[in-house]
Motif scaffolding. Structure first.
Motif, PDB file in Angstrom:
ATOM      1  N   PHE A  18      34.896  50.343  34.237  1.00 32.77           N
ATOM      2  CA  PHE A  18      35.338  49.559  35.404  1.00 32.77           C
ATOM      3  C   PHE A  18      36.473  50.267  36.129  1.00 32.77           C
ATOM      4  CE2 PHE A  18      37.822  46.294  37.602  1.00 32.77           C
ATOM      5  CZ  PHE A  18      36.824  45.654  38.324  1.00 32.77           C
ATOM      6  N   TRP A  19      37.498  50.673  35.377  1.00 35.15           N
ATOM      7  CA  TRP A  19      38.703  51.159  36.044  1.00 35.15           C
ATOM      8  C   TRP A  19      38.611  52.587  36.539  1.00 35.15           C
ATOM      9  CZ3 TRP A  19      41.441  47.786  38.181  1.00 35.15           C
ATOM     10  CH2 TRP A  19      41.605  46.521  37.604  1.00 35.15           C
ATOM     11  N   PHE A  20      37.720  53.405  35.939  1.00 32.78           N
ATOM     12  CA  PHE A  20      37.730  54.796  36.408  1.00 32.78           C
ATOM     13  C   PHE A  20      37.115  54.927  37.794  1.00 32.78           C
ATOM     14  CE2 PHE A  20      33.318  55.814  35.881  1.00 32.78           C
ATOM     15  CZ  PHE A  20      33.115  57.143  36.201  1.00 32.78           C
ATOM     16  N   GLN A  21      36.318  53.942  38.208  1.00 36.21           N
ATOM     17  CA  GLN A  21      35.783  53.991  39.576  1.00 36.21           C
ATOM     18  C   GLN A  21      36.807  53.398  40.550  1.00 36.21           C
ATOM     19  OE1 GLN A  21      32.949  55.477  40.590  1.00 36.21           O
ATOM     20  NE2 GLN A  21      31.384  55.251  39.041  1.00 36.21           N
ATOM     21  N   GLY A  22      38.029  53.225  40.067  1.00 42.33           N
ATOM     22  CA  GLY A  22      39.085  52.782  40.970  1.00 42.33           C
ATOM     23  C   GLY A  22      38.975  51.300  41.272  1.00 42.33           C
ATOM     24  N   LYS A  23      39.727  50.878  42.246  1.00 43.13           N
ATOM     25  CA  LYS A  23      39.759  49.448  42.576  1.00 43.13           C
ATOM     26  C   LYS A  23      38.796  49.168  43.722  1.00 43.13           C
ATOM     27  CE  LYS A  23      44.458  48.706  40.943  1.00 43.13           C
ATOM     28  NZ  LYS A  23      44.911  50.075  40.642  1.00 43.13           N
ATOM     29  N   ARG A  24      37.700  49.929  43.745  1.00 44.51           N
ATOM     30  CA  ARG A  24      36.833  49.857  44.920  1.00 44.51           C
ATOM     31  C   ARG A  24      36.215  48.481  45.146  1.00 44.51           C
ATOM     32  NH1 ARG A  24      32.167  54.069  43.261  1.00 44.51           N
ATOM     33  NH2 ARG A  24      30.730  52.671  42.261  1.00 44.51           N
ATOM     34  N   TRP A  65      35.944  40.292  39.677  1.00 43.00           N
ATOM     35  CA  TRP A  65      35.925  40.928  38.352  1.00 43.00           C
ATOM     36  C   TRP A  65      37.301  40.992  37.688  1.00 43.00           C
ATOM     37  CZ3 TRP A  65      31.992  42.145  35.195  1.00 43.00           C
ATOM     38  CH2 TRP A  65      30.701  42.148  35.740  1.00 43.00           C
ATOM     39  N   LEU A  66      38.366  40.752  38.435  1.00 46.26           N
ATOM     40  CA  LEU A  66      39.699  40.965  37.854  1.00 46.26           C
ATOM     41  C   LEU A  66      39.990  40.044  36.666  1.00 46.26           C
ATOM     42  CD1 LEU A  66      41.976  41.756  40.926  1.00 46.26           C
ATOM     43  CD2 LEU A  66      40.748  43.319  39.414  1.00 46.26           C
ATOM     44  N   LYS A  67      39.608  38.768  36.793  1.00 44.57           N
ATOM     45  CA  LYS A  67      39.880  37.828  35.694  1.00 44.57           C
ATOM     46  C   LYS A  67      39.114  38.204  34.421  1.00 44.57           C
ATOM     47  CE  LYS A  67      41.497  33.526  37.787  1.00 44.57           C
ATOM     48  NZ  LYS A  67      40.958  32.389  38.536  1.00 44.57           N
ATOM     49  N   PRO A  68      37.789  38.383  34.513  1.00 44.99           N
ATOM     50  CA  PRO A  68      37.076  38.757  33.285  1.00 44.99           C
ATOM     51  C   PRO A  68      37.589  40.066  32.675  1.00 44.99           C
ATOM     52  CG  PRO A  68      35.553  38.627  35.158  1.00 44.99           C
ATOM     53  CD  PRO A  68      36.848  38.093  35.623  1.00 44.99           C
ATOM     54  N   MET A  69      37.997  41.020  33.531  1.00 48.53           N
ATOM     55  CA  MET A  69      38.505  42.296  32.992  1.00 48.53           C
ATOM     56  C   MET A  69      39.827  42.085  32.255  1.00 48.53           C
ATOM     57  SD  MET A  69      36.619  44.857  33.158  1.00 48.53           S
ATOM     58  CE  MET A  69      34.896  44.601  33.496  1.00 48.53           C
ATOM     59  N   ALA A  70      40.680  41.197  32.786  1.00 46.33           N
ATOM     60  CA  ALA A  70      41.957  40.901  32.119  1.00 46.33           C
ATOM     61  C   ALA A  70      41.681  40.256  30.755  1.00 46.33           C
ATOM     62  CB  ALA A  70      42.788  39.968  32.985  1.00 46.33           C
ATOM     63  N   LYS A  71      40.657  39.399  30.719  1.00 50.58           N
ATOM     64  CA  LYS A  71      40.291  38.731  29.466  1.00 50.58           C
ATOM     65  C   LYS A  71      39.770  39.761  28.449  1.00 50.58           C
ATOM     66  CE  LYS A  71      37.359  34.852  27.995  1.00 50.58           C
ATOM     67  NZ  LYS A  71      36.360  33.879  28.468  1.00 50.58           N
ATOM     68  N   LEU A  72      38.953  40.698  28.928  1.00 51.18           N
ATOM     69  CA  LEU A  72      38.429  41.748  28.039  1.00 51.18           C
ATOM     70  C   LEU A  72      39.563  42.630  27.516  1.00 51.18           C
ATOM     71  CD1 LEU A  72      35.091  43.099  29.605  1.00 51.18           C
ATOM     72  CD2 LEU A  72      35.377  41.941  27.410  1.00 51.18           C
ATOM     73  N   GLU A  73      40.555  42.899  28.376  1.00 51.48           N
ATOM     74  CA  GLU A  73      41.696  43.726  27.940  1.00 51.48           C
ATOM     75  C   GLU A  73      42.467  43.025  26.831  1.00 51.48           C
ATOM     76  OE1 GLU A  73      44.359  45.434  30.986  1.00 51.48           O
ATOM     77  OE2 GLU A  73      42.524  45.885  32.106  1.00 51.48           O
ATOM     78  N   GLU A  74      42.575  41.712  26.964  1.00 51.04           N
ATOM     79  CA  GLU A  74      43.268  40.935  25.935  1.00 51.04           C
ATOM     80  C   GLU A  74      42.512  41.028  24.600  1.00 51.04           C
ATOM     81  OE1 GLU A  74      45.862  39.344  23.907  1.00 51.04           O
ATOM     82  OE2 GLU A  74      46.365  39.869  25.993  1.00 51.04           O
ATOM     83  N   PHE A  75      41.193  40.885  24.669  1.00 51.40           N
ATOM     84  CA  PHE A  75      40.370  41.028  23.455  1.00 51.40           C
ATOM     85  C   PHE A  75      40.556  42.428  22.855  1.00 51.40           C
ATOM     86  CE2 PHE A  75      37.133  37.713  25.143  1.00 51.40           C
ATOM     87  CZ  PHE A  75      37.796  36.703  24.489  1.00 51.40           C
ATOM     88  N   TRP A  76      40.578  43.421  23.729  1.00 48.68           N
ATOM     89  CA  TRP A  76      40.717  44.822  23.285  1.00 48.68           C
ATOM     90  C   TRP A  76      42.046  45.018  22.542  1.00 48.68           C
ATOM     91  CZ3 TRP A  76      44.403  48.473  24.825  1.00 48.68           C
ATOM     92  CH2 TRP A  76      44.170  49.785  24.410  1.00 48.68           C
ATOM     93  N   ARG A  77      43.119  44.407  23.082  1.00 48.97           N
ATOM     94  CA  ARG A  77      44.428  44.520  22.414  1.00 48.97           C
ATOM     95  C   ARG A  77      44.372  43.939  21.005  1.00 48.97           C
ATOM     96  NH1 ARG A  77      46.323  42.881  27.410  1.00 48.97           N
ATOM     97  NH2 ARG A  77      47.060  44.667  28.606  1.00 48.97           N
TER      98      ARG A  77
END
Length: 424
Positions: free
Chosen positions: A351-357, A365-377
């Motif tokens: 998601f992030w390597f293609q930038g904030k396009r 997509w920002l909310k689900p990505m933040a949730k996934l980052e939390e799971f990743w932590r």
């Protein structure tokens, strides 16, 4: 009719004028808002930027992966989802594409039924019906092909299969202006001229599903067609889709001219048995390529499910609030660490390597990505917990070695992938 019978081509005058207008305005809107992007793809370990600019629009939470690059859908307006678009025009463009999607779905069902009818008739009395008989009576509403209508020639199972293989869940939009391209590859086997997209099969699709492609070339009022019909081969000013039988250059290839608003369907297994390419004309061109993407491992629902599975092995002490692992069984540790890798490399980094396009269209997509980052932590914590557990004295040697050897494999893979992604 013998080699390309599963290709159905329809001229623009078979499509409702209102639909043409909506979709073509939608293309131009997305272009005006800079929503088309070249992708960085990976082929045989090397990274390339695609000559064609793209955007993926489709069901919320769906993704589509090609050439090691995962694209995330800009969601089209869907009941039950709160989708904020950066402008009302972008909303209208996405709405136009879901209307086109519904229309092409119905056309694909009818075309497949037409082929079934054709095949049974042929067996019965060898009557050859012209395959290009036009099934495209215009239906704009979703329910036009009712089950009753279609069951006259299709069994219940076939009907469900027909529906599954034509229910497009996303469209990959392409845009290219050939005059901006300094260099285009030549078609190598049949002398078809400049290629915008080389020979390929579409990947990551449900087996035997139909692909539908709507083409819009921005031909000026004076269509730049060469008048000299003496030309050998295709008219270089006009965009074409090229088809060939896979791994076969003896069978003649096929090049079909695509004018403003034409569309074609690749039915059943045509995408597997044949390869296709796109031959560039002179004018800029948009296309909307509707697919039944295989989303078994490519939806938010799926990856959240995986995260929940992994985090079942993490427990919090009610008094000290200290975190610990429920099980150190090799199979459990391996599963958790593999999910950890999947979240990091198939989702977060993709998601992030293609930038904030995607923010040019929507922040969905920002909310689900933040949730996934939390799971990743939390999974990072689980990794360090495994390390501290296997380091303890009371661990049985044999069990420790087994856990470590499987654990090390996944960690080595993680390290290798991190290096690769940093380089990308």
């Amino acid at each position: 009719k013998t080699k390309y019978s599963k290709l159905i081509f329809r001229k623009s005058d078979t499509v409702p004028e209102e639909l043409h207008q909506m979709v073509q305005e939608g293309f131009l809107t997305l272009r005006k808002h800079d929503c088309f992007f070249q992708d960085l793809v990976r082929i045989k370990g090397k990274d390339f930027v695609t000559p064609v600019s793209r955007i993926l629009i489709g069901n919320p939470g769906c993704t589509y992966k090609y050439l090691n690059t995962r694209l995330f859908t800009v969601p089209w307006p869907t009941e039950g989802y709160d989708i904020k678009y950066c402008s009302p025009q972008v909303h209208d463009a996405c709405k136009a594409l879901i209307r086109l999607n519904d229309y092409l779905h119905i056309e694909a069902v009818k075309a497949l039924q037409g082929q079934n009818l054709f095949e049974t008739k042929e067996i019965k009395d060898s009557t050859v019906i012209d395959r290009e008989q036009n099934f495209a009576t215009t239906f704009m509403d979703k329910g036009s092909v009712s089950k009753d209508q279609s069951s006259c020639c299709v069994s219940e199972d076939d009907y469900i299969s027909l529906k599954n293989r034509t229910s497009y869940n996303l469209t990959l939009l392409n845009y290219m202006d050939p005059l901006q391209m300094l260099y285009l590859k030549q078609e190598p086997y049949f002398g078809m001229g400049n290629m915008a997209v080389s020979w390929h099969h579409d990947e990551n699709l449900v087996e035997r599903s139909t692909v539908a492609v709507y083409s819009y070339s921005c031909e000026g009022s004076a269509v730049e067609e060469s008048n000299e019909q003496k030309l050998k081969g295709r008219d270089p000013a006009v965009w074409h889709v090229g088809l060939k039988v896979a791994w076969d250059i003896e069978t003649p290839g096929l090049a079909i001219p695509l004018h403003q608003g034409d569309f074609y369907l690749m039915l059943d297994d045509l995408n597997m048995t044949h390869q296709h390419c796109v031959l560039a004309g002179f004018s800029p061109r948009f296309s909307s390529t509707h697919r039944v993407a295989d989303c078994s491992r490519g939806t938010l629902e799926y990856i959240f499910g995986q995260c929940e599975l992994a985090l079942q092995n993490l427990q919090t002490d009610s008094e000290s609030m200290a975190l610990s692992l429920k099980s150190l069984e090799t199979a459990v540790v391996k599963q958790v660490e593999e999910i950890h890798n999947e979240v990091e490399f198939e989702w977060l980094r993709q998601f992030w390597f293609q930038g904030k396009r995607y923010l040019k269209c929507t922040d969905w997509w920002l909310k689900p990505m933040a949730k996934l980052e939390e799971f990743w932590r939390q999974m990072e914590v689980m990794t360090s917990l495994v390390l501290s557990e296997v380091g303890k004295e009371e661990q049985i040697e044999e069990q420790r070695n087994e856990t470590l050897s499987c654990f090390l494999l996944v960690l080595t893979e993680r390290q290798k992938l991190r290096q690769e992604w940093i380089a990308r």
